[in-house]
Design a protein around this motif. Structure first.
Motif, PDB file in Angstrom:
ATOM      1  N   LYS A  21      -0.538  -2.044 -12.578  1.00  0.00           N
ATOM      2  CA  LYS A  21       0.448  -3.112 -12.647  1.00  0.00           C
ATOM      3  C   LYS A  21       0.874  -3.112 -14.457  1.00  0.00           C
ATOM      4  O   LYS A  21       1.903  -3.210 -14.742  1.00  0.00           O
ATOM      5  N   LEU A  22      -0.303  -3.234 -14.949  1.00  0.00           N
ATOM      6  CA  LEU A  22      -0.083  -3.384 -16.643  1.00  0.00           C
ATOM      7  C   LEU A  22       0.456  -2.121 -17.138  1.00  0.00           C
ATOM      8  O   LEU A  22       1.303  -2.287 -17.913  1.00  0.00           O
ATOM      9  N   VAL A  23       0.024  -0.809 -16.769  1.00  0.00           N
ATOM     10  CA  VAL A  23       0.691   0.283 -17.272  1.00  0.00           C
ATOM     11  C   VAL A  23       2.114   0.297 -16.912  1.00  0.00           C
ATOM     12  O   VAL A  23       3.024   0.812 -17.307  1.00  0.00           O
ATOM     13  N   LEU A  24       2.572   0.023 -15.387  1.00  0.00           N
ATOM     14  CA  LEU A  24       3.638   0.051 -14.837  1.00  0.00           C
ATOM     15  C   LEU A  24       4.832  -0.967 -15.733  1.00  0.00           C
ATOM     16  O   LEU A  24       5.838  -0.337 -16.071  1.00  0.00           O
ATOM     17  N   VAL A  25       4.116  -1.974 -16.114  1.00  0.00           N
ATOM     18  CA  VAL A  25       4.930  -2.852 -16.877  1.00  0.00           C
ATOM     19  C   VAL A  25       5.428  -2.282 -18.223  1.00  0.00           C
ATOM     20  O   VAL A  25       6.569  -2.482 -18.682  1.00  0.00           O
ATOM     21  N   ALA A  52      13.881   3.504 -14.437  1.00  0.00           N
ATOM     22  CA  ALA A  52      13.333   2.072 -14.430  1.00  0.00           C
ATOM     23  C   ALA A  52      13.134   1.431 -13.153  1.00  0.00           C
ATOM     24  O   ALA A  52      12.368   0.745 -12.690  1.00  0.00           O
ATOM     25  N   MET A  53      14.317   1.864 -12.105  1.00  0.00           N
ATOM     26  CA  MET A  53      14.457   1.214 -11.154  1.00  0.00           C
ATOM     27  C   MET A  53      13.324   1.479 -10.216  1.00  0.00           C
ATOM     28  O   MET A  53      12.454   0.727  -9.330  1.00  0.00           O
ATOM     29  N   GLY A  54      12.919   2.960 -10.259  1.00  0.00           N
ATOM     30  CA  GLY A  54      11.615   3.297  -9.465  1.00  0.00           C
ATOM     31  C   GLY A  54      10.506   2.658  -9.868  1.00  0.00           C
ATOM     32  O   GLY A  54       9.532   2.164  -9.132  1.00  0.00           O
ATOM     33  N   ALA A  57      10.366  -0.759  -8.527  1.00  0.00           N
ATOM     34  CA  ALA A  57      10.047  -0.975  -7.180  1.00  0.00           C
ATOM     35  C   ALA A  57       8.562  -0.785  -6.851  1.00  0.00           C
ATOM     36  O   ALA A  57       7.873  -1.388  -6.136  1.00  0.00           O
ATOM     37  N   LEU A  58       7.913   0.293  -7.656  1.00  0.00           N
ATOM     38  CA  LEU A  58       6.465   0.482  -7.376  1.00  0.00           C
ATOM     39  C   LEU A  58       5.778  -0.871  -8.020  1.00  0.00           C
ATOM     40  O   LEU A  58       4.395  -1.282  -7.279  1.00  0.00           O
ATOM     41  N   ILE A  59       6.258  -1.670  -9.212  1.00  0.00           N
ATOM     42  CA  ILE A  59       5.731  -2.938  -9.485  1.00  0.00           C
ATOM     43  C   ILE A  59       5.572  -4.129  -8.308  1.00  0.00           C
ATOM     44  O   ILE A  59       4.890  -4.446  -8.061  1.00  0.00           O
ATOM     45  N   GLY A  60       6.905  -4.124  -7.709  1.00  0.00           N
ATOM     46  CA  GLY A  60       7.004  -4.914  -6.561  1.00  0.00           C
ATOM     47  C   GLY A  60       6.150  -4.667  -5.493  1.00  0.00           C
ATOM     48  O   GLY A  60       5.499  -5.442  -4.959  1.00  0.00           O
ATOM     49  N   LYS A  61       5.921  -3.420  -5.098  1.00  0.00           N
ATOM     50  CA  LYS A  61       5.057  -2.886  -3.941  1.00  0.00           C
ATOM     51  C   LYS A  61       3.743  -3.110  -4.445  1.00  0.00           C
ATOM     52  O   LYS A  61       2.904  -3.540  -3.517  1.00  0.00           O
ATOM     53  N   LEU A  62       3.148  -2.951  -5.543  1.00  0.00           N
ATOM     54  CA  LEU A  62       2.159  -3.221  -6.139  1.00  0.00           C
ATOM     55  C   LEU A  62       1.618  -4.706  -6.045  1.00  0.00           C
ATOM     56  O   LEU A  62       0.447  -5.341  -5.576  1.00  0.00           O
ATOM     57  N   TYR A  69      -2.109   2.770  -6.149  1.00  0.00           N
ATOM     58  CA  TYR A  69      -1.551   3.973  -5.635  1.00  0.00           C
ATOM     59  C   TYR A  69      -1.869   4.998  -6.679  1.00  0.00           C
ATOM     60  O   TYR A  69      -2.316   6.327  -6.251  1.00  0.00           O
ATOM     61  N   LEU A  70      -1.081   5.077  -7.703  1.00  0.00           N
ATOM     62  CA  LEU A  70      -1.170   6.036  -8.653  1.00  0.00           C
ATOM     63  C   LEU A  70      -2.666   6.141  -9.355  1.00  0.00           C
ATOM     64  O   LEU A  70      -2.981   7.225  -9.521  1.00  0.00           O
ATOM     65  N   LEU A  71      -3.466   5.132  -9.434  1.00  0.00           N
ATOM     66  CA  LEU A  71      -4.697   5.448 -10.183  1.00  0.00           C
ATOM     67  C   LEU A  71      -5.706   6.104  -9.118  1.00  0.00           C
ATOM     68  O   LEU A  71      -6.732   6.778  -9.383  1.00  0.00           O
ATOM     69  N   VAL A  72      -5.381   5.976  -8.006  1.00  0.00           N
ATOM     70  CA  VAL A  72      -6.552   6.793  -6.925  1.00  0.00           C
ATOM     71  C   VAL A  72      -5.912   8.088  -7.059  1.00  0.00           C
ATOM     72  O   VAL A  72      -6.834   9.104  -6.688  1.00  0.00           O
ATOM     73  N   MET A  73      -4.790   8.506  -7.571  1.00  0.00           N
ATOM     74  CA  MET A  73      -4.548  10.132  -7.407  1.00  0.00           C
ATOM     75  C   MET A  73      -4.969  10.663  -8.497  1.00  0.00           C
ATOM     76  O   MET A  73      -5.349  11.915  -8.614  1.00  0.00           O
TER      77      MET A  73
END
Length: 74
Positions: A21-25, A52-54, A57-62, A69-73
């Motif tokens: 979340k910190l990385v996404l923000v 930015a909208m994508g 959306a990832l921040i909201g889902k998280l 999801y991203l760090l697992v990959m």
């Protein structure tokens, strides 16, 4: 955000979802800055806006699921 992390005693290294979340923000802020300052034509502004909208959306889902999801990959 840092004060809240200290209050609830969850740190980015301990919680993968918080790190993500910190990385996404930070990514959202950088994409927004890019869109507002460096984009000259409408196509690059549109691409930056969609990115930015994508990220938003990832921040909201998280925020709702608290599952990384991203760090697992990686």
């Amino acid at each position: 955000a840092v004060l809240l992390m200290v209050i609830i005693a969850q740190y980015p290294v301990q919680s993968p979802w918080l790190t993500e979340k910190l990385v996404l923000v930070i990514t959202y802020i950088m994409v927004g800055f890019t869109c507002l300052k460096w984009c000259r034509n409408k196509l690059t502004k549109l691409v930056s806006f969609v990115c930015a909208m994508g990220v938003l959306a990832l921040i909201g889902k998280l925020a709702v699921t608290k599952q990384s999801y991203l760090l697992v990959m990686i």
